[in-house]
Motif scaffolding. Structure first.
Motif, PDB file in Angstrom:
ATOM      1  N   LEU A  31      -2.214   9.682   8.522  1.00 61.43           N
ATOM      2  CA  LEU A  31      -2.918   8.658   7.757  1.00 61.43           C
ATOM      3  C   LEU A  31      -3.173   9.176   6.340  1.00 61.43           C
ATOM      4  N   GLY A  32      -3.036   8.295   5.377  1.00 62.43           N
ATOM      5  CA  GLY A  32      -3.324   8.640   3.997  1.00 62.43           C
ATOM      6  C   GLY A  32      -2.183   9.291   3.238  1.00 62.43           C
ATOM      7  N   ARG A  36      -6.080   2.695  15.900  1.00 59.34           N
ATOM      8  CA  ARG A  36      -6.353   1.397  16.547  1.00 59.34           C
ATOM      9  C   ARG A  36      -5.081   0.562  16.682  1.00 59.34           C
ATOM     10  N   GLY A  37      -4.242   0.656  15.683  1.00 59.08           N
ATOM     11  CA  GLY A  37      -3.025  -0.159  15.663  1.00 59.08           C
ATOM     12  C   GLY A  37      -1.809   0.722  15.509  1.00 59.08           C
ATOM     13  N   ARG A  38      -0.982   0.376  14.542  1.00 61.08           N
ATOM     14  CA  ARG A  38       0.238   1.148  14.272  1.00 61.08           C
ATOM     15  C   ARG A  38       0.193   1.699  12.867  1.00 61.08           C
ATOM     16  N   LEU A  39       0.800   2.865  12.702  1.00 62.19           N
ATOM     17  CA  LEU A  39       0.900   3.436  11.364  1.00 62.19           C
ATOM     18  C   LEU A  39       1.823   2.560  10.534  1.00 62.19           C
ATOM     19  N   THR A  40       1.368   2.217   9.347  1.00 61.32           N
ATOM     20  CA  THR A  40       2.042   1.253   8.492  1.00 61.32           C
ATOM     21  C   THR A  40       2.002   1.767   7.056  1.00 61.32           C
ATOM     22  N   ALA A  41       2.981   1.395   6.252  1.00 61.80           N
ATOM     23  CA  ALA A  41       3.006   1.799   4.844  1.00 61.80           C
ATOM     24  C   ALA A  41       3.864   0.823   4.055  1.00 61.80           C
ATOM     25  N   GLY A  42       3.750   0.887   2.738  1.00 64.75           N
ATOM     26  CA  GLY A  42       4.571   0.039   1.882  1.00 64.75           C
ATOM     27  C   GLY A  42       4.198  -1.425   2.021  1.00 64.75           C
ATOM     28  N   TYR A  43       5.198  -2.254   2.154  1.00 62.93           N
ATOM     29  CA  TYR A  43       5.000  -3.702   2.301  1.00 62.93           C
ATOM     30  C   TYR A  43       4.869  -4.076   3.771  1.00 62.93           C
ATOM     31  N   LYS A 102       0.873  -1.173   0.000  1.00 63.91           N
ATOM     32  CA  LYS A 102       0.000   0.000   0.000  1.00 63.91           C
ATOM     33  C   LYS A 102       0.907   1.218   0.000  1.00 63.91           C
ATOM     34  N   LEU A 103       0.800   2.022  -1.027  1.00 59.98           N
ATOM     35  CA  LEU A 103       1.686   3.178  -1.160  1.00 59.98           C
ATOM     36  C   LEU A 103       1.093   4.417  -0.481  1.00 59.98           C
ATOM     37  N   PHE A 104       0.613   4.204   0.737  1.00 59.28           N
ATOM     38  CA  PHE A 104       0.121   5.287   1.583  1.00 59.28           C
ATOM     39  C   PHE A 104       0.172   4.811   3.029  1.00 59.28           C
ATOM     40  N   VAL A 105       0.089   5.745   3.948  1.00 59.80           N
ATOM     41  CA  VAL A 105       0.132   5.421   5.376  1.00 59.80           C
ATOM     42  C   VAL A 105      -1.266   4.991   5.821  1.00 59.80           C
ATOM     43  N   TYR A 106      -1.346   3.871   6.530  1.00 60.40           N
ATOM     44  CA  TYR A 106      -2.622   3.359   7.023  1.00 60.40           C
ATOM     45  C   TYR A 106      -2.466   2.802   8.427  1.00 60.40           C
ATOM     46  N   ASP A 107      -3.591   2.613   9.102  1.00 56.81           N
ATOM     47  CA  ASP A 107      -3.640   2.004  10.434  1.00 56.81           C
ATOM     48  C   ASP A 107      -3.735   0.502  10.222  1.00 56.81           C
ATOM     49  N   ASP A 108      -2.760  -0.257  10.717  1.00 55.72           N
ATOM     50  CA  ASP A 108      -2.726  -1.692  10.418  1.00 55.72           C
ATOM     51  C   ASP A 108      -3.856  -2.501  11.056  1.00 55.72           C
ATOM     52  N   LEU A 109      -4.598  -1.929  11.997  1.00 50.73           N
ATOM     53  CA  LEU A 109      -5.699  -2.665  12.616  1.00 50.73           C
ATOM     54  C   LEU A 109      -7.070  -2.097  12.279  1.00 50.73           C
ATOM     55  N   ALA A 110      -7.123  -1.102  11.430  1.00 49.95           N
ATOM     56  CA  ALA A 110      -8.399  -0.470  11.086  1.00 49.95           C
ATOM     57  C   ALA A 110      -8.732  -0.736   9.626  1.00 49.95           C
ATOM     58  N   PRO A 111     -10.005  -0.617   9.275  1.00 47.30           N
ATOM     59  CA  PRO A 111     -10.365  -0.740   7.857  1.00 47.30           C
ATOM     60  C   PRO A 111      -9.633   0.313   7.031  1.00 47.30           C
ATOM     61  N   LEU A 112      -9.372   0.008   5.787  1.00 44.45           N
ATOM     62  CA  LEU A 112      -8.607   0.925   4.941  1.00 44.45           C
ATOM     63  C   LEU A 112      -9.333   2.229   4.648  1.00 44.45           C
ATOM     64  N   ASN A 113     -10.623   2.294   4.917  1.00 48.25           N
ATOM     65  CA  ASN A 113     -11.340   3.539   4.674  1.00 48.25           C
ATOM     66  C   ASN A 113     -11.322   4.463   5.896  1.00 48.25           C
ATOM     67  N   THR A 114     -10.434   4.202   6.871  1.00 51.00           N
ATOM     68  CA  THR A 114     -10.304   5.056   8.048  1.00 51.00           C
ATOM     69  C   THR A 114      -9.921   6.458   7.598  1.00 51.00           C
ATOM     70  N   ARG A 115     -10.581   7.427   8.156  1.00 51.65           N
ATOM     71  CA  ARG A 115     -10.341   8.823   7.797  1.00 51.65           C
ATOM     72  C   ARG A 115      -9.289   9.441   8.716  1.00 51.65           C
ATOM     73  N   PRO A 116      -8.498  10.378   8.175  1.00 49.73           N
ATOM     74  CA  PRO A 116      -7.560  11.109   9.033  1.00 49.73           C
ATOM     75  C   PRO A 116      -8.311  11.770  10.189  1.00 49.73           C
TER      76      PRO A 116
END
Length: 160
Positions: free
Chosen positions: A88-89, A69-76, A50-64
């Protein structure tokens, strides 16, 4: 007696971290990498990107602005460290994603090399590195896979 403050070549003082601050850890451990491009592609396929920052424990449609819920995650699946934090995002470049993957697989390889005591095949090495990358170094150590391999029980290791 106070130690002399450290200074940059231009004469300005270096910022010294407070004892409560953690200095960024070096990302690539000093280990010989045996993971080839084929092994990296295996990890990429199983991890996804995922080529954006996301919350690894939340649905991908989480809004900034929503609570994390989890940790900020990006890439592989790279978990952002404190000095890498982004909202996020935030888009992430392919080059950054690839660099994080190389660093993170280096840590996973270090865990495999610390734990394995017997010769193993390249596919086994790749699978163990992928396990450590995805589930974490501690989970690899606790899984019993390394212990079974080190005892020569390859069939048992494959069933764990």
């Amino acid at each position: 007696m106070n130690p002399r403050p450290k200074v940059k070549p231009d004469g300005s003082r270096l910022k010294t971290p407070k004892s409560s601050e953690k200095a960024p850890r070096p990302r690539r451990p000093n280990v010989k990498s045996y993971l080839d491009e084929q092994g990296l592609e295996f990890i990429k396929r199983h991890e996804g990107q995922k080529l954006f920052v996301y919350d690894d424990l939340a649905p991908l449609n989480t809004r900034p602005g929503q609570p994390l819920r989890g940790r900020l995650t990006a890439g592989y699946g790279h978990k952002l460290l404190s000095h890498e934090q982004m909202p996020l995002g935030t888009p992430v470049a392919q080059q950054q994603s690839d660099a994080w993957l190389r660093d993170d697989t280096g840590e996973a390889e270090a865990a495999v090399q610390r734990g394995i005591r017997v010769p193993i095949s390249k596919p086994t090495y790749t699978a163990l590195t992928s396990f450590a990358y995805n589930a974490g170094q501690g989970n690899l150590a606790r899984s019993g896979v390394l212990e079974a391999l080190n005892q020569g029980q390859r069939e048992r290791a494959a069933q764990i």
